[in-house]
Design a protein around this motif. Structure first.
Motif, mmCIF file in Angstrom:
data_model
loop_
_atom_site.group_PDB
_atom_site.id
_atom_site.type_symbol
_atom_site.label_atom_id
_atom_site.label_comp_id
_atom_site.label_asym_id
_atom_site.label_seq_id
_atom_site.Cartn_x
_atom_site.Cartn_y
_atom_site.Cartn_z
ATOM 1 N N GLU A 193 49.668 -9.339 88.228
ATOM 2 C CA GLU A 193 48.654 -10.011 89.015
ATOM 3 C C GLU A 193 48.968 -9.823 90.492
ATOM 4 O OE1 GLU A 193 51.562 -13.437 88.195
ATOM 5 O OE2 GLU A 193 50.748 -11.807 87.023
ATOM 6 N N LEU A 194 47.996 -10.100 91.319
ATOM 7 C CA LEU A 194 48.115 -9.836 92.751
ATOM 8 C C LEU A 194 48.349 -11.123 93.521
ATOM 9 C CD1 LEU A 194 45.117 -7.392 92.919
ATOM 10 C CD2 LEU A 194 47.528 -6.779 93.128
ATOM 11 N N PHE A 195 49.069 -11.014 94.627
ATOM 12 C CA PHE A 195 49.222 -12.120 95.553
ATOM 13 C C PHE A 195 48.125 -11.953 96.591
ATOM 14 C CE2 PHE A 195 51.129 -14.092 99.354
ATOM 15 C CZ PHE A 195 51.222 -15.385 98.861
ATOM 16 N N ARG A 196 47.164 -12.852 96.598
ATOM 17 C CA ARG A 196 45.984 -12.703 97.440
ATOM 18 C C ARG A 196 46.009 -13.692 98.605
ATOM 19 N NH1 ARG A 196 42.239 -9.193 95.345
ATOM 20 N NH2 ARG A 196 42.469 -8.691 93.146
ATOM 21 N N LEU A 197 45.521 -13.204 99.757
ATOM 22 C CA LEU A 197 45.487 -14.012 100.974
ATOM 23 C C LEU A 197 44.080 -14.030 101.546
ATOM 24 C CD1 LEU A 197 48.760 -12.655 102.600
ATOM 25 C CD2 LEU A 197 48.435 -14.903 101.546
ATOM 26 N N ASN A 198 43.636 -15.173 101.992
ATOM 27 C CA ASN A 198 42.333 -15.298 102.645
ATOM 28 C C ASN A 198 42.431 -14.877 104.103
ATOM 29 O OD1 ASN A 198 41.056 -16.399 100.357
ATOM 30 N ND2 ASN A 198 41.825 -18.432 100.869
ATOM 31 N N GLY A 199 41.326 -14.392 104.635
ATOM 32 C CA GLY A 199 41.221 -14.151 106.069
ATOM 33 C C GLY A 199 41.844 -12.863 106.570
ATOM 34 N N THR A 200 42.045 -11.885 105.711
ATOM 35 C CA THR A 200 42.583 -10.613 106.184
ATOM 36 C C THR A 200 41.520 -9.869 106.981
ATOM 37 O OG1 THR A 200 41.961 -9.370 104.204
ATOM 38 C CG2 THR A 200 44.132 -10.443 104.193
ATOM 39 N N VAL A 201 41.974 -9.138 108.000
ATOM 40 C CA VAL A 201 41.066 -8.356 108.850
ATOM 41 C C VAL A 201 41.709 -7.011 109.147
ATOM 42 C CG1 VAL A 201 39.952 -10.366 109.905
ATOM 43 C CG2 VAL A 201 41.985 -9.381 110.964
ATOM 44 N N GLU A 202 40.898 -6.104 109.688
ATOM 45 C CA GLU A 202 41.415 -4.764 109.987
ATOM 46 C C GLU A 202 42.574 -4.818 110.974
ATOM 47 O OE1 GLU A 202 39.883 -0.375 111.436
ATOM 48 O OE2 GLU A 202 38.435 -1.892 110.814
ATOM 49 N N ARG A 203 42.420 -5.503 112.083
ATOM 50 C CA ARG A 203 43.504 -5.703 113.050
ATOM 51 C C ARG A 203 43.459 -7.155 113.494
ATOM 52 N NH1 ARG A 203 45.263 -2.037 111.066
ATOM 53 N NH2 ARG A 203 45.826 -0.017 111.894
#
Length: 145
Positions: free
Chosen positions: A16-26
């Motif tokens: 399974e994956l560890f997922r994070l909210n709010g990721t952006v390109e930079r």
């Protein structure tokens, strides 16, 4: 959903994956954090986080637990952190990575890290391969769902 994956030696590893909210390109917060790290430790951290950024156009980032974290979409694969005398380059699924150079440290179920110290030569080619392997691993996991 968790799909079993078997590592060398027959051990089952987490898929399974560890997922994070709010990721952006930079992420401006990531850039700010990286700029604030001074001296040789800061140079080391910037260099290796940049290596994670170069993995592909799909790399996204965010701050997690006070350090820059690289992701594929929202699925975390690596991070850097600066300590008093070393920089850690860490991998969220590090226990599943092949590490023929023996760079990875840690005994947790999933995460592993490489410690880099100023003035101490690092096996840069092997660390580049670990970063690439972590990226390929998260791509495979995301594709499997």
């Amino acid at each position: 959903m968790c799909f079993p994956k078997w590592a060398e030696g027959g051990a089952m590893v987490r898929t399974e994956l560890f997922r994070l909210n709010g990721t952006v390109e930079r992420d401006p917060e990531v850039n700010r954090w990286l700029r604030q790290q001074g001296g040789e430790l800061g140079e080391i951290a910037r260099r290796w986080f940049e290596a994670m950024r170069r993995c592909g156009d799909e790399v996204r980032e965010t701050m997690h637990d006070g350090c820059p974290t690289a992701c594929l979409g929202d699925a975390a694969f690596g991070y850097v952190n600066v300590y008093t005398s070393h920089v850690s380059v860490g991998f969220f699924q590090g226990s599943a990575l092949r590490d023929p150079a023996g760079l990875l440290e840690g005994t947790g179920k999933f995460m592993r890290h490489v410690k880099l110290r100023p003035g101490k030569a690092a096996n840069e080619a092997a660390l580049e391969r670990l970063i690439e392997a972590a990226w390929e691993d998260v791509q495979e996991r995301v594709e499997r769902g």
